[in-house]
Design an enzyme around this catalytic site. Structure first.
Site, PDB file in Angstrom:
ATOM      1  N   THR A   1      -0.911   5.488   2.983  1.00 31.04           N
ATOM      2  CA  THR A   1      -2.062   4.645   3.298  1.00 31.04           C
ATOM      3  C   THR A   1      -1.716   3.778   4.500  1.00 31.04           C
ATOM      4  O   THR A   1      -0.643   3.191   4.560  1.00 31.04           O
ATOM      5  CB  THR A   1      -2.431   3.752   2.102  1.00 31.04           C
ATOM      6  OG1 THR A   1      -2.769   4.570   0.987  1.00 31.04           O
ATOM      7  CG2 THR A   1      -3.609   2.858   2.434  1.00 31.04           C
TER       8      THR A   1
ATOM      9  N   ARG B   1      -7.876   6.005  -5.314  1.00 37.49           N
ATOM     10  CA  ARG B   1      -7.667   7.450  -5.360  1.00 37.49           C
ATOM     11  C   ARG B   1      -8.141   8.055  -6.673  1.00 37.49           C
ATOM     12  O   ARG B   1      -8.828   9.084  -6.690  1.00 37.49           O
ATOM     13  CB  ARG B   1      -6.183   7.753  -5.123  1.00 37.49           C
ATOM     14  CG  ARG B   1      -5.692   7.291  -3.758  1.00 37.49           C
ATOM     15  CD  ARG B   1      -4.175   7.266  -3.667  1.00 37.49           C
ATOM     16  NE  ARG B   1      -3.619   8.605  -3.763  1.00 37.49           N
ATOM     17  CZ  ARG B   1      -2.316   8.840  -3.890  1.00 37.49           C
ATOM     18  NH1 ARG B   1      -1.453   7.822  -3.979  1.00 37.49           N
ATOM     19  NH2 ARG B   1      -1.875  10.075  -3.957  1.00 37.49           N
TER      20      ARG B   1
ATOM     21  N   ILE C   1       0.851  -1.178   0.000  1.00 43.87           N
ATOM     22  CA  ILE C   1       0.000   0.000   0.000  1.00 43.87           C
ATOM     23  C   ILE C   1       0.890   1.231   0.000  1.00 43.87           C
ATOM     24  O   ILE C   1       2.058   1.180   0.374  1.00 43.87           O
ATOM     25  CB  ILE C   1      -0.966   0.003   1.202  1.00 43.87           C
ATOM     26  CG1 ILE C   1      -0.216  -0.134   2.532  1.00 43.87           C
ATOM     27  CG2 ILE C   1      -1.982  -1.122   1.071  1.00 43.87           C
ATOM     28  CD1 ILE C   1      -1.121  -0.127   3.758  1.00 43.87           C
ATOM     29  N   ASP C   2       0.338   2.349  -0.447  1.00 39.95           N
ATOM     30  CA  ASP C   2       1.101   3.588  -0.544  1.00 39.95           C
ATOM     31  C   ASP C   2       1.677   3.985   0.814  1.00 39.95           C
ATOM     32  O   ASP C   2       1.160   3.605   1.867  1.00 39.95           O
ATOM     33  CB  ASP C   2       0.213   4.727  -1.049  1.00 39.95           C
ATOM     34  CG  ASP C   2      -0.219   4.552  -2.491  1.00 39.95           C
ATOM     35  OD1 ASP C   2       0.446   3.796  -3.215  1.00 39.95           O
ATOM     36  OD2 ASP C   2      -1.219   5.178  -2.889  1.00 39.95           O
ATOM     37  N   ARG C   3       2.718   4.795   0.759  1.00 39.55           N
ATOM     38  CA  ARG C   3       3.358   5.258   1.998  1.00 39.55           C
ATOM     39  C   ARG C   3       2.353   5.933   2.922  1.00 39.55           C
ATOM     40  O   ARG C   3       2.370   5.730   4.137  1.00 39.55           O
ATOM     41  CB  ARG C   3       4.493   6.237   1.672  1.00 39.55           C
ATOM     42  CG  ARG C   3       5.192   6.806   2.919  1.00 39.55           C
ATOM     43  CD  ARG C   3       6.381   7.656   2.550  1.00 39.55           C
ATOM     44  NE  ARG C   3       6.009   8.834   1.807  1.00 39.55           N
ATOM     45  CZ  ARG C   3       5.610   9.985   2.370  1.00 39.55           C
ATOM     46  NH1 ARG C   3       5.506  10.083   3.677  1.00 39.55           N
ATOM     47  NH2 ARG C   3       5.322  11.025   1.621  1.00 39.55           N
TER      48      ARG C   3
END
Length: 318
Positions: free
Chosen positions: A117, A232, A113-115
């Site tokens: 998130t 997103r 997952i994104d930094r």
């Protein structure tokens, strides 16, 4: 392949000259001996990079293991921690913390997952477990549930189907764009229209309103596909950008100002949150060894809940 060629091709967070300089400083070793740039790597060689004294941006290291066995761990990742080394981050990563804090010698990320998130990340301890788990994710048999706090009053429920493509209209090279398109009964592109670009990825996300409080809404997102920035860009295309999303949020200039460390006080107020309000709250999959169904669920994290609480407090009668 030589050591310098391997490092330059595989780990692009340093340039070739930067890797050469680090080798000259003795930071790169092969089998515990200082490596030469043209030294040929052999199967079984242990290549190591000493990055201990290189300054990195601060991060949130409050990670917790919600499941741990001989095959895998499931991590609750905070909202300011990158998974893999890259760019300015090496030791300040989930990968490095799993090695140093929990003694996992070779953590293999099954999902990432994104930094910014927060939430559930599955990490395999063995190659065999990684193979089984990745097959489940690739086969779309894993249930993935996210909580998203968005700007605006969301509709009760909808399904976003369409193509995700690279967005070359602005200055941000890694930005993506969602092109809505109808799906057939199986959730695949309807008709015979080909993908709009060679790199286009089909994405399907179910959204459901949980609560609406004034200018924001808490939404549940169930992913049928797993694409970069899927939630997103879909929310942006629907007109409900994530609270705190610098790249796909209320102001497209925020991300560029953030990269220059030039966010204004007005930017921070408008963003409501220091990071994007996205939380990987639920996962359901089968254990790679026992085939037993595993279900993990996390509550909304404190920082996102605080935004909701502040909005509710501002609307309360005085």
């Amino acid at each position: 392949m030589g050591v310098l060629d391997f490092l330059s091709d595989r780990f692009t967070y340093h340039t070739r000259l930067e890797w050469l300089a680090r080798m000259a400083d003795g930071r790169i070793t092969v089998n515990a001996a200082h490596a030469a740039p043209e030294q040929t790597l052999q199967a079984g060689d242990e290549l190591a990079y000493d990055a201990a004294d290189i300054p990195e941006p601060p991060m949130d290291d409050r990670i917790a293991l919600v499941h741990d066995d001989e095959d895998l761990v499931v991590v609750n990742k905070p909202g300011n921690l990158t998974c893999h080394p890259g760019g300015r981050y090496f030791n300040h990563t989930l990968w490095a913390l799993l090695k140093s804090r929990f003694g996992i010698p070779n953590p293999v990320f099954v999902n990432r997952i994104d930094r910014e998130t927060s939430g559930l990340v599955v990490v395999a301890r063995t190659a065999e477990a990684a193979r089984h788990l990745r097959a489940q994710f690739a086969g779309r048999t894993v249930e993935k549930r996210y909580l998203a706090l968005v700007e605006g009053r969301f509709s009760d429920a909808c399904t976003a189907t369409g193509w995700i493509v690279a967005d070359f209209t602005g200055e941000v090279l890694k930005k993506r764009r969602f092109l809505p398109m109808a799906a057939d009964a199986d959730g695949r592109p309807s008709g015979s229209t080909p993908p709009p670009t060679p790199d286009a990825q089909w994405a399907v996300t179910d959204f459901r309103l949980l609560t609406a409080e004034g200018p924001v809404s808490l939404v549940e997102a169930d992913l049928h596909t797993g694409r970069l920035h899927q939630i997103r860009v879909a929310l942006q295309s629907l007109g409900f950008p994530l609270v705190g999303d610098k790249m796909y949020g209320v102001d497209p200039g925020v991300f560029l100002r953030f990269c220059r460390d030039a966010l204004t006080p007005e930017d921070r107020i408008r963003m409501r949150l220091k990071r994007q309000a996205l939380h990987a709250a639920g996962l359901r999959f089968r254990h790679p060894r026992t085939d037993r169904e595993l279900l993990f669920e996390l509550p909304l994290p404190e920082d996102i809940q605080a935004v909701l609480d502040d909005v509710m407090a501002s609307r309360a009668p005085r």
